[in-house]
Each structure stands twice: as structure tokens, then as C-alpha cells.
Write a protein that holds these residues in place. Structure first.
Motif, PDB file in Angstrom:
ATOM      1  N   SER A  45      -4.212 -17.536  -8.221  1.00  0.00           N
ATOM      2  CA  SER A  45      -3.092 -17.831  -7.322  1.00  0.00           C
ATOM      3  C   SER A  45      -2.042 -16.729  -7.402  1.00  0.00           C
ATOM      4  O   SER A  45      -1.495 -16.304  -6.387  1.00  0.00           O
ATOM      5  CB  SER A  45      -2.481 -19.207  -7.611  1.00  0.00           C
ATOM      6  N   ALA A  46      -1.787 -16.226  -8.609  1.00  0.00           N
ATOM      7  CA  ALA A  46      -0.811 -15.139  -8.778  1.00  0.00           C
ATOM      8  C   ALA A  46      -1.324 -13.846  -8.149  1.00  0.00           C
ATOM      9  O   ALA A  46      -0.580 -13.163  -7.425  1.00  0.00           O
ATOM     10  CB  ALA A  46      -0.516 -14.932 -10.263  1.00  0.00           C
ATOM     11  N   ALA A  47      -2.577 -13.522  -8.406  1.00  0.00           N
ATOM     12  CA  ALA A  47      -3.142 -12.289  -7.848  1.00  0.00           C
ATOM     13  C   ALA A  47      -3.214 -12.355  -6.329  1.00  0.00           C
ATOM     14  O   ALA A  47      -2.927 -11.362  -5.635  1.00  0.00           O
ATOM     15  CB  ALA A  47      -4.532 -12.048  -8.433  1.00  0.00           C
ATOM     16  N   ASN A  48      -3.579 -13.508  -5.810  1.00  0.00           N
ATOM     17  CA  ASN A  48      -3.682 -13.640  -4.359  1.00  0.00           C
ATOM     18  C   ASN A  48      -2.318 -13.647  -3.686  1.00  0.00           C
ATOM     19  O   ASN A  48      -2.201 -13.201  -2.543  1.00  0.00           O
ATOM     20  CB  ASN A  48      -4.504 -14.864  -3.978  1.00  0.00           C
ATOM     21  N   TYR A  49      -1.278 -14.121  -4.382  1.00  0.00           N
ATOM     22  CA  TYR A  49       0.049 -14.022  -3.784  1.00  0.00           C
ATOM     23  C   TYR A  49       0.448 -12.548  -3.646  1.00  0.00           C
ATOM     24  O   TYR A  49       1.054 -12.161  -2.650  1.00  0.00           O
ATOM     25  CB  TYR A  49       1.127 -14.804  -4.542  1.00  0.00           C
ATOM     26  N   ARG A  50       0.087 -11.734  -4.625  1.00  0.00           N
ATOM     27  CA  ARG A  50       0.348 -10.294  -4.496  1.00  0.00           C
ATOM     28  C   ARG A  50      -0.346  -9.731  -3.264  1.00  0.00           C
ATOM     29  O   ARG A  50       0.201  -8.900  -2.550  1.00  0.00           O
ATOM     30  CB  ARG A  50      -0.120  -9.554  -5.741  1.00  0.00           C
ATOM     31  N   ALA A  51      -1.564 -10.217  -3.013  1.00  0.00           N
ATOM     32  CA  ALA A  51      -2.307  -9.769  -1.829  1.00  0.00           C
ATOM     33  C   ALA A  51      -1.628 -10.242  -0.545  1.00  0.00           C
ATOM     34  O   ALA A  51      -1.637  -9.534   0.463  1.00  0.00           O
ATOM     35  CB  ALA A  51      -3.747 -10.268  -1.885  1.00  0.00           C
ATOM     36  N   VAL A  52      -1.024 -11.428  -0.585  1.00  0.00           N
ATOM     37  CA  VAL A  52      -0.279 -11.936   0.573  1.00  0.00           C
ATOM     38  C   VAL A  52       0.801 -10.935   0.966  1.00  0.00           C
ATOM     39  O   VAL A  52       1.010 -10.653   2.144  1.00  0.00           O
ATOM     40  CB  VAL A  52       0.369 -13.312   0.263  1.00  0.00           C
ATOM     41  N   CYS A  53       1.459 -10.393  -0.038  1.00  0.00           N
ATOM     42  CA  CYS A  53       2.558  -9.458   0.213  1.00  0.00           C
ATOM     43  C   CYS A  53       2.089  -8.163   0.858  1.00  0.00           C
ATOM     44  O   CYS A  53       2.904  -7.409   1.390  1.00  0.00           O
ATOM     45  CB  CYS A  53       3.297  -9.162  -1.097  1.00  0.00           C
ATOM     46  N   ARG A  54       0.796  -7.937   0.834  1.00  0.00           N
ATOM     47  CA  ARG A  54       0.240  -6.742   1.464  1.00  0.00           C
ATOM     48  C   ARG A  54      -0.581  -7.097   2.701  1.00  0.00           C
ATOM     49  O   ARG A  54      -1.394  -6.282   3.148  1.00  0.00           O
ATOM     50  CB  ARG A  54      -0.652  -5.991   0.468  1.00  0.00           C
ATOM     51  N   GLY A  55      -0.390  -8.292   3.241  1.00  0.00           N
ATOM     52  CA  GLY A  55      -1.160  -8.720   4.411  1.00  0.00           C
ATOM     53  C   GLY A  55      -1.125  -7.677   5.514  1.00  0.00           C
ATOM     54  O   GLY A  55      -0.070  -7.144   5.854  1.00  0.00           O
ATOM     55  N   LYS A  56      -2.298  -7.380   6.056  1.00  0.00           N
ATOM     56  CA  LYS A  56      -2.414  -6.313   7.057  1.00  0.00           C
ATOM     57  C   LYS A  56      -2.103  -6.789   8.471  1.00  0.00           C
ATOM     58  O   LYS A  56      -1.774  -6.010   9.337  1.00  0.00           O
ATOM     59  CB  LYS A  56      -3.829  -5.732   7.002  1.00  0.00           C
ATOM     60  N   SER A  57      -2.239  -8.085   8.688  1.00  0.00           N
ATOM     61  CA  SER A  57      -1.987  -8.662  10.006  1.00  0.00           C
ATOM     62  C   SER A  57      -1.568 -10.112   9.804  1.00  0.00           C
ATOM     63  O   SER A  57      -1.697 -10.660   8.701  1.00  0.00           O
ATOM     64  CB  SER A  57      -3.259  -8.600  10.867  1.00  0.00           C
ATOM     65  N   ARG A  58      -1.095 -10.747  10.873  1.00  0.00           N
ATOM     66  CA  ARG A  58      -0.724 -12.166  10.765  1.00  0.00           C
ATOM     67  C   ARG A  58      -1.903 -13.036  10.333  1.00  0.00           C
ATOM     68  O   ARG A  58      -1.755 -13.859   9.433  1.00  0.00           O
ATOM     69  CB  ARG A  58      -0.146 -12.680  12.087  1.00  0.00           C
ATOM     70  N   PRO A  59      -3.085 -12.869  10.934  1.00  0.00           N
ATOM     71  CA  PRO A  59      -4.225 -13.678  10.491  1.00  0.00           C
ATOM     72  C   PRO A  59      -4.599 -13.424   9.021  1.00  0.00           C
ATOM     73  O   PRO A  59      -4.922 -14.353   8.290  1.00  0.00           O
ATOM     74  CB  PRO A  59      -5.360 -13.266  11.428  1.00  0.00           C
ATOM     75  N   ASP A  60      -4.528 -12.163   8.597  1.00  0.00           N
ATOM     76  CA  ASP A  60      -4.821 -11.822   7.208  1.00  0.00           C
ATOM     77  C   ASP A  60      -3.792 -12.459   6.281  1.00  0.00           C
ATOM     78  O   ASP A  60      -4.141 -13.046   5.245  1.00  0.00           O
ATOM     79  CB  ASP A  60      -4.822 -10.298   7.042  1.00  0.00           C
ATOM     80  N   PHE A  61      -2.530 -12.357   6.638  1.00  0.00           N
ATOM     81  CA  PHE A  61      -1.434 -12.947   5.878  1.00  0.00           C
ATOM     82  C   PHE A  61      -1.650 -14.454   5.736  1.00  0.00           C
ATOM     83  O   PHE A  61      -1.574 -15.001   4.629  1.00  0.00           O
ATOM     84  CB  PHE A  61      -0.115 -12.640   6.601  1.00  0.00           C
TER      85      PHE A  61
END
Length: 121
Positions: A44-60
Motif C-alpha cells: 500500500s505504501a509503495a503503490n501510493y508512491r506510484a499514485v504520485c507518479r500517475g501518468k494519466s487520469r486512468p493510471d492515477f
């Protein structure tokens, strides 16, 4: 709350969860829980970091949903520990459950906001 602050909360919560897991006995039923909770809380922590780098709205949005699932799974395992431990670890899990619930509420609210803004586009 900023992304930086929320990243820190996720990271700290994941680390505190691991510290708690070190207290569990080395019995078979706890080994499985230890592995699963360690994976889901850190994910959950690692994936939240990935959220912060979302490339597009669908990815986010997709990454937010992954965080939601991993957090929910973590909360399940904490509740499961309480159920099989006959109150032994309840005091230790209280702050983890509280913070996990708060983080989950933030993520669910974020998901609702993104979905709502997508409908208005």
C-alpha cells in the motif's frame, strides 16, 4: 494534506506494521499472517508512491484502487490477529487499525473525487 505528507504517513504506517509483526510468536498461524500483512502494508505504501507518479487520469485512478485493496487487506489481517490472539495484541493493533482506517478513508475519498471529476468532463 500534501502528497509528500501522505507518502510519509503511508511509509511510517508500513514500518510500524513491520515493527508490530516482530512481536508475533513464531507459530504457523502467525507466520502466514506475518507474511501477508508485511506484503500488503508495504505494498500500500509503495503503490501510493506510484499514485504520485500517475501518468494519466486512468493510471492515477487504477493505482489508487490498488492502494485501496492493499490497505483493506492489511486491515483484514490486523483484525484477524485480534481474532486469533484472544486480546493479546489488541492494544498493539489499535493505533495501526486507526491509522489504516484513516488512510483508507483518504484514499476512498480521493477515488470518489477522481470518478466524479471524470463524469463531469
Amino acid at each position: 494534506m500534501t502528497q509528500v505528507e501522505l507518502k510519509k504517513r503511508f511509509f511510517d504506517w508500513s514500518v510500524q506494521t513491520v515493527f508490530f509483526l516482530r512481536k508475533l510468536p513464531d507459530a504457523q498461524e502467525y507466520r502466514v499472517v506475518n507474511y501477508q500483512l508485511s506484503k500488503s502494508s508495504s505494498s500500500s505504501a509503495a503503490n501510493y508512491r506510484a499514485v504520485c507518479r500517475g501518468k494519466s487520469r486512468p493510471d492515477f485512478l487504477n493505482k489508487l484502487r490498488i492502494v485501496e485493496e492493499e490497505l483493506d487487506e492489511s486491515l483484514f489481517w490486523l483484525e484477524y490477529i485480534n481474532a486469533i490472539s484472544s486480546e493479546k495484541f489488541i492494544e498493539d493493533t489499535k493505533p495501526l487499525l486507526k491509522e489504516g482506517d484513516e488512510l483508507l478513508s483518504i484514499i476512498v475519498a480521493s477515488i470518489k473525487t477522481v470518478v466524479s471529476s471524470n463524469k463531469n468532463r
